[in-house]
Design a protein around this motif. Structure first.
Motif, mmCIF file in Angstrom:
data_model
loop_
_atom_site.group_PDB
_atom_site.id
_atom_site.type_symbol
_atom_site.label_atom_id
_atom_site.label_comp_id
_atom_site.label_asym_id
_atom_site.label_seq_id
_atom_site.Cartn_x
_atom_site.Cartn_y
_atom_site.Cartn_z
ATOM 1 N N GLY A 1 0.769 -1.128 -0.060
ATOM 2 C CA GLY A 1 0.112 0.011 -0.057
ATOM 3 C C GLY A 1 0.833 1.365 0.134
ATOM 4 O O GLY A 1 0.561 2.034 -0.534
ATOM 5 N N ASP A 2 1.949 1.159 0.833
ATOM 6 C CA ASP A 2 2.779 2.330 0.758
ATOM 7 C C ASP A 2 3.411 2.773 -0.378
ATOM 8 O O ASP A 2 3.463 3.855 -1.017
ATOM 9 C CB ASP A 2 4.131 2.212 1.892
ATOM 10 N N MET A 3 3.994 1.624 -1.202
ATOM 11 C CA MET A 3 4.521 1.885 -2.560
ATOM 12 C C MET A 3 3.606 2.332 -3.569
ATOM 13 O O MET A 3 4.121 3.008 -4.324
ATOM 14 C CB MET A 3 5.320 0.398 -2.725
ATOM 15 N N SER A 4 2.389 1.404 -3.387
ATOM 16 C CA SER A 4 1.274 2.011 -4.455
ATOM 17 C C SER A 4 1.169 3.650 -4.233
ATOM 18 O O SER A 4 0.940 4.447 -5.599
ATOM 19 C CB SER A 4 0.278 1.198 -4.194
ATOM 20 N N ALA A 5 1.003 3.998 -2.967
ATOM 21 C CA ALA A 5 0.536 5.350 -3.035
ATOM 22 C C ALA A 5 1.784 6.048 -3.218
ATOM 23 O O ALA A 5 1.602 7.393 -3.862
ATOM 24 C CB ALA A 5 0.291 5.907 -1.603
ATOM 25 N N ILE A 6 3.000 5.975 -3.198
ATOM 26 C CA ILE A 6 4.130 6.778 -3.434
ATOM 27 C C ILE A 6 4.153 6.801 -4.909
ATOM 28 O O ILE A 6 4.404 7.946 -5.633
ATOM 29 C CB ILE A 6 5.465 6.368 -2.787
ATOM 30 N N LEU A 7 4.073 5.720 -5.568
ATOM 31 C CA LEU A 7 4.110 5.532 -6.884
ATOM 32 C C LEU A 7 2.763 6.560 -7.653
ATOM 33 O O LEU A 7 3.044 6.977 -8.707
ATOM 34 C CB LEU A 7 4.055 4.283 -7.479
ATOM 35 N N SER A 8 1.750 6.457 -7.171
ATOM 36 C CA SER A 8 0.503 7.149 -7.472
ATOM 37 C C SER A 8 0.883 8.640 -7.526
ATOM 38 O O SER A 8 -0.019 9.480 -8.181
ATOM 39 C CB SER A 8 -0.724 6.628 -6.717
ATOM 40 N N ALA A 9 1.653 9.124 -6.743
ATOM 41 C CA ALA A 9 1.874 10.637 -6.453
ATOM 42 C C ALA A 9 2.954 11.135 -7.533
ATOM 43 O O ALA A 9 3.186 12.318 -7.461
ATOM 44 C CB ALA A 9 2.591 10.717 -5.076
ATOM 45 N N GLY A 10 3.470 9.826 -8.104
ATOM 46 C CA GLY A 10 4.289 10.372 -9.345
ATOM 47 C C GLY A 10 5.943 10.137 -9.219
ATOM 48 O O GLY A 10 6.711 10.475 -9.919
ATOM 49 N N ALA A 11 6.120 9.781 -7.939
ATOM 50 C CA ALA A 11 7.640 9.587 -7.610
ATOM 51 C C ALA A 11 8.199 8.217 -8.406
ATOM 52 O O ALA A 11 7.710 7.502 -8.603
ATOM 53 C CB ALA A 11 7.698 9.483 -6.281
ATOM 54 N N GLY A 12 9.459 8.515 -8.500
ATOM 55 C CA GLY A 12 10.304 7.281 -8.924
ATOM 56 C C GLY A 12 10.610 6.532 -7.543
ATOM 57 O O GLY A 12 11.016 7.332 -6.599
ATOM 58 N N LEU A 13 10.598 5.148 -7.777
ATOM 59 C CA LEU A 13 10.903 4.491 -6.631
ATOM 60 C C LEU A 13 11.961 3.474 -6.798
ATOM 61 O O LEU A 13 12.139 2.917 -8.001
ATOM 62 C CB LEU A 13 9.785 3.456 -6.384
ATOM 63 N N ARG A 14 12.787 3.572 -5.946
ATOM 64 C CA ARG A 14 14.054 2.719 -5.998
ATOM 65 C C ARG A 14 14.310 2.017 -4.644
ATOM 66 O O ARG A 14 13.869 2.386 -3.651
ATOM 67 C CB ARG A 14 15.227 3.588 -6.306
ATOM 68 N N LYS A 15 15.189 0.684 -4.639
ATOM 69 C CA LYS A 15 15.440 0.005 -3.662
ATOM 70 C C LYS A 15 16.847 -0.306 -3.773
ATOM 71 O O LYS A 15 17.283 -1.239 -4.807
ATOM 72 C CB LYS A 15 14.673 -1.123 -3.499
ATOM 73 N N THR A 16 17.917 0.115 -2.862
ATOM 74 C CA THR A 16 19.203 -0.269 -3.158
ATOM 75 C C THR A 16 19.594 -1.577 -2.237
ATOM 76 O O THR A 16 20.527 -2.322 -2.575
ATOM 77 C CB THR A 16 20.151 0.816 -2.540
ATOM 78 N N GLY A 17 18.947 -1.992 -1.355
ATOM 79 C CA GLY A 17 18.980 -3.123 -0.360
ATOM 80 C C GLY A 17 20.096 -2.749 0.684
ATOM 81 O O GLY A 17 20.293 -3.388 1.535
#
Length: 278
Positions: free
Chosen positions: A181-197
């Motif tokens: 849910g968090d990731m979906s909401a951030i993506l819906s706001a237009g942000a690019g999403l990354r995960k470095t680990g």
């Protein structure tokens, strides 16, 4: 620079500890880089958890040995060894290898994180990225640096042009719906999403403007103590999910360049309201 918790501390003692740390980390990092080759070559020979424990122990032992030998009256907390030493004004928080899964798979995105608190206030931190020989460092009130060059957080003011990072905690089965849910909401706001680990690396990359924000659940003090000083001295902001100012007991963190902080907090809050989560 944002100085969120005024703290009186002996600057000379903090500088002495940081100079010592900066002197020993490159050699320790070089050893970790060399050991990675052996780990990658043999990573299917043992159960994953056993390899993980071996890697963490190999990285942590020399750091603890160096620091406890030179500052025996300080207190130490690390991911593997736990708490050592009696109560002391100076308390070290050590994550000798943040990004262990990356490390085991031959990925270069891992780092050493060593933070220092004085009477439980974060006052200094060093993050060393061995693969790239990059050192992030900061002392409270003295700015933030990467390889001795000043760094500062980005000026990105809108999520639709931002790069935002997040991580997935190891113990995630019970909160997987929340995470999605968090990731979906951030993506819906237009942000690019990354995960470095590596949560530590995410925070340092916000401090130098590579990322604009991040959020992560279930982090530990050794993950955040050092980078919290680096980020704040670079002009960024770090809080819990309710916006309360970071301290070493904060488990769920939101970090940003400062300009996007309230936007990220509001999005996460709305997700929890919809899902009925406090």
């Amino acid at each position: 620079m944002i100085h969120s918790i005024p703290a009186e501390f002996p600057l000379d003692e903090v500088q002495k500890r940081m100079q010592f740390l900066l002197g020993v980390l490159p050699a320790i990092g070089e050893n970790i880089v060399e050991y990675q080759k052996e780990v990658v070559a043999n990573r299917n020979a043992l159960p994953f958890k056993e390899i993980l424990a071996n890697v963490d122990e190999h990285a942590e032992r020399p750091i603890l040995h160096a620091l406890t030998g030179s500052f025996p009256d300080d207190r130490f907390s690390s991911e593997l060894a736990g708490d050592q030493g009696e109560d002391s004004d100076f308390h070290w928080w050590i994550d000798a290898l943040d990004g262990s899964r990356n490390y085991i798979h031959g990925n270069p995105l891992y780092c050493i994180s060593v933070g220092l608190t004085f009477r439980e206030h974060p006052v200094a931190g060093v993050v060393y990225v061995p693969t790239f020989k990059e050192t992030y460092r900061a002392i409270f009130g003295d700015g933030s640096f990467k390889n001795d060059h000043p760094i500062e957080a980005s000026g990105t003011a809108s999520l639709d042009t931002a790069l935002v990072a997040s991580g997935l905690p190891y113990q995630r089965r019970g909160i997987i719906t929340e995470l999605i849910g968090d990731m979906s909401a951030i993506l819906s706001a237009g942000a690019g999403l990354r995960k470095t680990g590596s949560a530590v690396l995410d925070l340092c990359w916000i401090a130098e403007g590579r990322f604009d924000g991040m959020w992560e659940r279930n982090v530990h003090p050794w993950d955040t103590c050092a980078a919290s000083v680096i980020l704040r001295e670079a002009g960024g902001r770090l809080s819990d999910f309710q916006g309360r100012i970071y301290d070493v007991s904060t488990g769920d963190v939101v970090a940003s360049n400062g300009l996007l902080h309230n936007d990220i907090l509001n999005i996460l809050k709305q997700v929890r309201e919809v899902d009925g989560i406090n």
